[in-house]
Every structure is written in structure tokens, then in C-alpha cells.
Design a protein around this motif. Structure first.
Motif: not given
Ligand code: HEM
Length: 147
Positions: A14-22
Motif C-alpha cells: 500500500l505504502g508504495k502507491n500512496k496517492v491512489p490509495h489515498g
């Protein structure tokens, strides 16, 4: 212990794709409480959620939130070292008009994002582990409202 392991393992990808998850998280947040949109002073440029979610200032805030979560995950063994930072962060949110009650809704949105991205990995134990960490972050931020 087990809680920390669940959090670290689930955040790794998750932390590798912060913006999409945010974005998933904030889209859910505004679904749950559309009035929160009005607290972003740059909202005039983005009156509705889909437009707002593509505004650079807004995506910056999404990134900031994800970086705070990232910091909490990295400091699971010594969360108290973030206390002053979180207290000041709380003060800033009080200043922009956020109510402490809204953090419960943010928590719902966080869990929703985790559920969406983890699928079957989103277990009761994992949910509880995240809630425990989130409640520590929120209680530190909430101290920023104290007079
Ligand atoms: C700053 C709103 C939740 C982290 C801000 C600002 C606003 C805002 C209006 C100032 C403008 C900006 O920097 O974009 C909100 C609202 C929230 C919320 C309405 C939900 C009710 C959170 C959460 C976190 C967070 C849960 C992290 C755990 C930050 C950070 C800043 C910020 C790091 C920058 C503070 C600084 O300038 O030093 N927020 N926020 N926000 N927010 Fe939030």
C-alpha cells in the motif's frame, strides 16, 4: 507482536502507491461526510468531489495524510516519538475548522481503503490492529484541541 506484523505487512505494498490509495480513502470520506469538503480552502476551484480529487493542492493533502500514516507504521515501536508532531498537527486542523468527531469518519474511510486493497487479507484481526494504531494517532492529534 502480531498487531505490528499485520500492520507492517499490509502497508508494505500500500505504502508504495500512496496517492491512489489515498484517493480511495478521501473519496470514501467525502461520501460519508460531504461537508468535510468545505474545510479545504482551495475547494472553490473544485466544488465537486471528482474535480477536487484531481486538484494539485488536494492531492498534496492526500499525500500528506498518507505520509503521516507511513510515519506511524515506521514508528510502531516508538509511537510516542511522534506525539509533539501529532499534537501540532491537531492544532493546525483545529485552526482550519476540523472537529475531532470527524476523525471517526476518517477512520471509517481508512478501513474502507484497506478493505478495498487487501481483499481477503482484510481480516477482523487486521482491522483491529489498524484501529488500535489509528486511535493512538487520533488521541495524540486530539490533544491539540486542548486549551
Ligand atoms: C493540512 C484538512 C485529516 C494530515 C490540512 C489542511 C487542511 C486539512 C484544510 C491545510 C491545507 C493543506 O495543507 O492542504 C483536513 C480534513 C481532514 C484532515 C478536512 C479530515 C477530517 C487529516 C489526517 C491527517 C492529516 C487524518 C494525518 C493523519 C495533514 C498534514 C497537513 C494537513 C500533514 C499539513 C500540516 C502542515 O502544514 O504542517 N488538513 N485534514 N489531515 N493535514 Fe489534514
Amino acid at each position: 507482536g502480531k498487531d505490528k506484523e499485520l500492520i507492517r505487512d499490509s502497508w508494505e505494498n500500500l505504502g508504495k502507491n500512496k496517492v491512489p490509495h489515498g484517493i480511495v480513502m478521501f473519496t470514501r470520506l467525502f461520501e460519508l461526510d460531504p461537508t468535510l469538503l468545505s474545510l479545504f480552502n482551495y475547494k472553490t476551484k473544485c466544488g465537486v468531489v471528482p474535480e477536487c480529487l484531481s486538484s494539485p493542492e488536494f492531492l498534496e493533502h492526500v499525500t500528506k495524510v498518507m505520509l503521516v500514516i507511513d510515519a506511524a507504521v515506521s514508528h510502531l515501536d516508538d509511537l510516542h516519538t511522534l506525539e509533539d508532531f501529532l499534537l501540532n498537527l491537531g492544532k493546525k486542523h483545529q485552526a482550519v475548522g476540523v472537529k475531532t468527531q470527524s476523525f471517526a469518519v476518517v477512520g471509517e474511510a481508512l478501513l474502507y481503503m484497506l478493505q478495498c486493497s487487501l481483499g481477503a487479507g482484510y481480516t477482523a484481526a487486521l482491522r483491529q490492529a489498524w484501529l488500535n494504531m489509528y486511535s493512538i494517532v487520533v488521541s495524540a492529534m486530539t490533544r491539540g484541541w486542548a486549551k
